[in-house]
Design a protein around this motif. Structure first.
Motif, mmCIF file in Angstrom:
data_model
loop_
_atom_site.group_PDB
_atom_site.id
_atom_site.type_symbol
_atom_site.label_atom_id
_atom_site.label_comp_id
_atom_site.label_asym_id
_atom_site.label_seq_id
_atom_site.Cartn_x
_atom_site.Cartn_y
_atom_site.Cartn_z
ATOM 1 N N GLY A 115 2.618 12.209 8.508
ATOM 2 C CA GLY A 115 2.730 13.822 8.844
ATOM 3 C C GLY A 115 1.498 14.389 8.460
ATOM 4 O O GLY A 115 0.408 15.045 8.471
ATOM 5 N N GLN A 116 1.338 13.965 6.861
ATOM 6 C CA GLN A 116 0.015 14.477 5.755
ATOM 7 C C GLN A 116 -1.727 14.145 6.393
ATOM 8 O O GLN A 116 -1.471 14.594 6.331
ATOM 9 N N ALA A 117 -0.962 12.458 6.400
ATOM 10 C CA ALA A 117 -2.281 12.036 7.406
ATOM 11 C C ALA A 117 -2.521 13.433 8.968
ATOM 12 O O ALA A 117 -4.360 13.354 9.249
ATOM 13 N N SER A 139 0.710 -1.209 -0.285
ATOM 14 C CA SER A 139 0.064 -0.213 0.012
ATOM 15 C C SER A 139 0.819 1.474 -0.137
ATOM 16 O O SER A 139 1.915 1.090 0.825
ATOM 17 N N LYS A 140 0.373 2.494 -0.509
ATOM 18 C CA LYS A 140 0.894 3.766 -1.052
ATOM 19 C C LYS A 140 0.720 4.547 0.180
ATOM 20 O O LYS A 140 1.626 5.329 0.226
ATOM 21 N N LYS A 141 -0.152 4.428 0.232
ATOM 22 C CA LYS A 141 -1.114 5.063 1.352
ATOM 23 C C LYS A 141 -0.946 4.997 3.055
ATOM 24 O O LYS A 141 -0.782 3.324 3.387
ATOM 25 N N VAL A 142 -0.646 5.749 3.602
ATOM 26 C CA VAL A 142 -1.002 5.478 5.032
ATOM 27 C C VAL A 142 -2.511 5.809 5.385
ATOM 28 O O VAL A 142 -2.328 6.360 4.927
ATOM 29 N N LEU A 143 -3.069 5.262 6.861
ATOM 30 C CA LEU A 143 -4.579 5.329 7.691
ATOM 31 C C LEU A 143 -3.873 5.262 9.045
ATOM 32 O O LEU A 143 -2.675 4.873 9.484
ATOM 33 N N VAL A 144 -4.245 6.869 9.104
ATOM 34 C CA VAL A 144 -3.740 7.106 11.015
ATOM 35 C C VAL A 144 -5.093 7.789 11.180
ATOM 36 O O VAL A 144 -6.313 8.421 10.185
ATOM 37 N N ASP A 196 -15.620 12.495 2.452
ATOM 38 C CA ASP A 196 -14.389 11.130 2.564
ATOM 39 C C ASP A 196 -13.795 10.612 3.059
ATOM 40 O O ASP A 196 -12.919 9.527 3.486
ATOM 41 N N ASN A 197 -12.452 11.749 3.945
ATOM 42 C CA ASN A 197 -11.407 12.170 3.977
ATOM 43 C C ASN A 197 -10.706 12.800 4.524
ATOM 44 O O ASN A 197 -10.234 14.059 3.651
ATOM 45 N N PRO A 198 -10.289 13.136 5.568
ATOM 46 C CA PRO A 198 -11.071 11.790 6.948
ATOM 47 C C PRO A 198 -12.189 11.555 6.779
ATOM 48 O O PRO A 198 -13.319 12.934 6.445
ATOM 49 N N THR A 229 -10.454 9.029 10.759
ATOM 50 C CA THR A 229 -9.020 8.158 10.095
ATOM 51 C C THR A 229 -9.085 9.169 8.595
ATOM 52 O O THR A 229 -9.577 8.944 8.658
ATOM 53 N N ALA A 230 -7.394 9.674 8.431
ATOM 54 C CA ALA A 230 -6.754 10.379 7.133
ATOM 55 C C ALA A 230 -6.260 9.670 6.613
ATOM 56 O O ALA A 230 -5.627 8.910 6.955
ATOM 57 N N SER A 231 -7.125 9.641 5.158
ATOM 58 C CA SER A 231 -5.673 8.402 4.178
ATOM 59 C C SER A 231 -4.562 9.483 3.696
ATOM 60 O O SER A 231 -5.066 10.114 2.778
ATOM 61 N N ALA A 232 -2.831 9.136 3.710
ATOM 62 C CA ALA A 232 -2.572 10.122 3.302
ATOM 63 C C ALA A 232 -1.187 9.337 2.850
ATOM 64 O O ALA A 232 -1.054 8.268 2.263
ATOM 65 N N ASP A 233 -0.046 10.221 2.153
ATOM 66 C CA ASP A 233 0.914 9.772 1.730
ATOM 67 C C ASP A 233 2.301 9.174 2.458
ATOM 68 O O ASP A 233 2.679 8.737 2.496
#
Ligand code: ATP
Length: 419
Positions: A232-234, A176-181, A207-209, A225-229
């Motif tokens: 830090g970005q999340a 997965s290229k994305k991280v979920l925080v 829809d995000n977060p 929950t945020a999905s980001a690269d």
């Protein structure tokens, strides 16, 4: 990726063991953005196990399984999965070394040498990825063919949970290229429907977060929950959403990522350098149990008295005989004196008391089942709450005692906040 969870074990089917593994795995997969569409339980029976694997792979790409990895003849999960994938079993030397080490270290006398059937745990289907088991003997594994993957973990939760969190989840997220925080916002004193009502439009607009409400007995939490690269970005994306929720319902939020009320209480008492003492009737020590269940609670918990007999309330807590005679053990006045008494005898900064009628018997028209008084005695806040905790259902004893416990914990938090 669509996933399903299969937990193997006849004891689960018979209801002897609660399926906590499925709960943990489902939460973890959801947090990793993997959709779980089915969960099932199957006994230690080769044909039914085969059938459930076949059915699961018809509709899902990933099956996460627990149980049946042990050394005995009825532990068949690995062999059945190997057969499904058409893989031969092969000795995995590091697993055998680990088994030998465990037997050497933890067993004595004749048991030091492991029996032949234990070696079975070190055999893996060819091509499997092996997850070592630092908390037991049976390793976990993943077998993949094309877009179908089966992950197998041991049944005992104390082995499964760390393996899933530390090895399986990273393995499943490797591409997965994305991280979920996520941030969990814990709420007390406002029900799930009221929170949802207040945040409904806001929740739908995002829809995000994403924001998801979760109900628990007597309380609830929101998971944002945020999905980001990257992390830090999340976190940057989460921050304004958490702020907005705090602006809307901040009075009801008792903590973020704190886990539960008792942890919030212990943290706050530590932060403010305060001690608490508890005097409990009705909850039978549940408030002290919750507090002392938190690591490091001895720094903030002086003493707890479980006072059911009037004698104890008088002798130990200093409740006046006349108070008990005039108002009864379950009364505003007794709760107040119990709280003052425990604060005095324990030397704590905050005294908290609970007295009430948990039922099913013992209720009267004036004092029905579910009537509970909570006394708080401190320099910052002294008050007594009268609560009606019955919902009029049957078998509510534990519900009344548990919700009273939560209210008492929340009262300690309020008193500590007021210092
Ligand atoms: P072992 O090496 O102990 O034989 P195993 O992988 O074969 O491990 P099982 O024999 O299926 O696991 O289960 C061992 C114990 O783990 C069960 O008796 C039960 O107490 C617990 N357990 C198994 N599955 C679950 C589950 N899904 N949820 C909670 N506890 C479970």
């Amino acid at each position: 990726m669509n996933a399903e969870i299969i937990c193997v074990g006849t004891e689960l089917l018979l209801g002897d063991v609660v399926n906590t593994n499925a709960v943990h795995i489902a939460k973890g997969l959801a947090a990793a953005g993997i959709n779980v569409y089915y969960q099932s339980v199957v006994g230690d029976n080769p044909q039914r196990l085969k059938d459930s694997i076949r059915l699961a792979f018809k509709r899902s790409d990933l099956i996460v399984m627990t149980g049946g990895l042990g050394p005995t003849y009825d532990d068949l999960t690995k062999e059945t999965v190997a057969e499904y994938f058409g893989r031969k079993m092969k000795l995995h030397q590091p697993s055998l070394d680990h088994l030998n080490e465990v037997f050497n270290k933890f067993y004595s006398g004749q048991y030091k040498k492991m029996t032949e059937n234990n070696v079975k745990q070190a055999y893996m289907p060819r091509g499997a990825v092996v997850f070592d088991n630092k908390n037991g003997t049976a390793p976990g594994l993943a077998v993949t063919d094309g877009n179908k993957t089966a992950v197998l973990m041991p049944g005992p939760p104390r082995e499964m949970v760390p393996m899933f969190d530390n090895q399986v989840l990273p393995y499943l997220s490797r591409d997965s290229k994305k991280v979920l925080v996520s941030k969990n916002i814990y709420i007390f004193g406002m029900g799930e429907s009221a929170v949802e009502d207040m945040l409904h439009d806001y929740m739908l607009s995002m829809d995000n977060p994403t924001i998801a409400p979760y109900a628990r007995t007597g309380e609830m939490y929101l998971r944002v929950t945020a999905s980001a690269d990257n992390k830090g970005q999340a976190e940057e994306m989460l921050s304004p959403v958490v702020d907005k929720i705090q602006n809307l319902i901040g009075d009801y939020i008792y903590g973020i990522d704190v886990g539960n009320l008792e942890t919030a209480v212990v943290r706050k008492l530590k932060e403010k350098n305060l001690m608490v003492g508890t005097a409990e009737s009705c909850t039978g020590g549940w408030v002290s149990k919750q507090i002392t269940g938190v690591e490091g609670s001895s720094e903030v918990f002086g003493c707890g008295v479980c006072a059911y007999a009037n004698e104890t309330k008088i002798k130990v807590l200093g409740v006046k005989k006349e108070t008990l005679a005039q108002f009864g053990a379950v009364s505003f006045e007794t709760a107040r004196e119990m709280a003052a008494g425990i604060r005095k005898i324990s030397g704590a900064d905050i005294g908290i008391s609970v007295t009430g009628i948990a039922g099913p018997g013992g209720g009267t028209e004036q004092k029905p089942v579910g009537l509970v008084y909570i006394g708080i005695d401190s320099k910052s806040l002294t008050e007594t709450l009268e609560l009606t905790l019955s919902r009029g259902y049957q078998n509510e004893r534990d519900h009344i005692r548990y919700t009273a416990t939560l209210r008492a914990l929340h009262s300690i938090l309020r008193a500590a906040n007021a210092f």
